[in-house]
Design a protein around this motif. Structure first.
Motif, PDB file in Angstrom:
ATOM      1  N   ALA A 195      38.804  37.238  42.023  1.00  0.00           N
ATOM      2  CA  ALA A 195      37.847  36.900  40.968  1.00  0.00           C
ATOM      3  C   ALA A 195      36.847  35.864  41.457  1.00  0.00           C
ATOM      4  O   ALA A 195      35.652  35.956  41.185  1.00  0.00           O
ATOM      5  CB  ALA A 195      38.585  36.379  39.736  1.00  0.00           C
ATOM      6  N   SER A 224      34.338  40.404  38.700  1.00  0.00           N
ATOM      7  CA  SER A 224      34.975  39.103  38.581  1.00  0.00           C
ATOM      8  C   SER A 224      35.746  38.985  37.270  1.00  0.00           C
ATOM      9  O   SER A 224      36.882  38.509  37.241  1.00  0.00           O
ATOM     10  CB  SER A 224      33.914  38.005  38.671  1.00  0.00           C
ATOM     11  OG  SER A 224      34.513  36.749  38.559  1.00  0.00           O
ATOM     12  N   TYR A 279      36.881  41.506  35.438  1.00  0.00           N
ATOM     13  CA  TYR A 279      37.995  42.456  35.511  1.00  0.00           C
ATOM     14  C   TYR A 279      39.163  41.856  36.297  1.00  0.00           C
ATOM     15  O   TYR A 279      40.319  41.938  35.871  1.00  0.00           O
ATOM     16  CB  TYR A 279      37.526  43.757  36.163  1.00  0.00           C
ATOM     17  CG  TYR A 279      38.617  44.762  36.372  1.00  0.00           C
ATOM     18  CD1 TYR A 279      39.160  45.459  35.302  1.00  0.00           C
ATOM     19  CD2 TYR A 279      39.131  45.006  37.641  1.00  0.00           C
ATOM     20  CE1 TYR A 279      40.173  46.370  35.487  1.00  0.00           C
ATOM     21  CE2 TYR A 279      40.142  45.919  37.833  1.00  0.00           C
ATOM     22  CZ  TYR A 279      40.665  46.606  36.760  1.00  0.00           C
ATOM     23  OH  TYR A 279      41.670  47.499  36.947  1.00  0.00           O
ATOM     24  N   ALA A 280      38.870  41.240  37.435  1.00  0.00           N
ATOM     25  CA  ALA A 280      39.932  40.632  38.247  1.00  0.00           C
ATOM     26  C   ALA A 280      40.602  39.487  37.498  1.00  0.00           C
ATOM     27  O   ALA A 280      41.827  39.328  37.562  1.00  0.00           O
ATOM     28  CB  ALA A 280      39.356  40.135  39.568  1.00  0.00           C
ATOM     29  N   ALA A 281      39.826  38.705  36.763  1.00  0.00           N
ATOM     30  CA  ALA A 281      40.405  37.598  36.007  1.00  0.00           C
ATOM     31  C   ALA A 281      41.305  38.105  34.885  1.00  0.00           C
ATOM     32  O   ALA A 281      42.389  37.554  34.643  1.00  0.00           O
ATOM     33  CB  ALA A 281      39.292  36.717  35.438  1.00  0.00           C
TER      34      ALA A 281
END
Length: 121
Positions: A70, A80, A82-84
């Protein structure tokens, strides 16, 4: 029309035949425990507190990698975020694994102590 059918064991106690209701076994098999060979269609349920803790550690490491991703993808806002979100969900799974491992370990110790207490005169 709502139909509430209560399933009963031969001794008359109610039970839920839904394969996803594992809480009905908590009194006899402990938190997260189910009869041997039965766990939501899994052949071998994960009931060892050490293995559950290991899964929690693995999920924590995965969440750490996702948090790193992220921060590395700050230039790509969608990626970013989505990853978080995935990191938060994975971390929630890790926390739940640690909670279940703790409950399971405590229950196993209580069962062991009760077994020792019943043996002593």
């Amino acid at each position: 029309m709502k139909r509430d059918h209560v399933f009963r064991r031969p001794d008359g106690t109610p039970y839920d035949p839904n394969p996803f209701n594992v809480r009905q076994y908590e009194k006899q098999y402990g938190p997260g425990g189910v009869p041997e060979g039965y766990s939501m269609d899994a052949i071998t349920p994960v009931q060892s507190p050490r293995l559950i803790t290991g899964i929690g550690i693995f999920l924590t490491a995965m969440a750490g990698m996702m948090i790193y991703g992220a921060f590395a993808a700050v230039g790509e806002p969608g990626l970013s975020i989505y990853a978080a979100i995935m990191a938060a969900l994975t971390l929630a799974g890790a926390v739940w694994a640690f909670i279940m491992a703790s409950r399971r370990q405590r229950w196993l110790q209580e069962q062991k102590q009760a077994s020792l207490d019943s043996r002593s005169p």
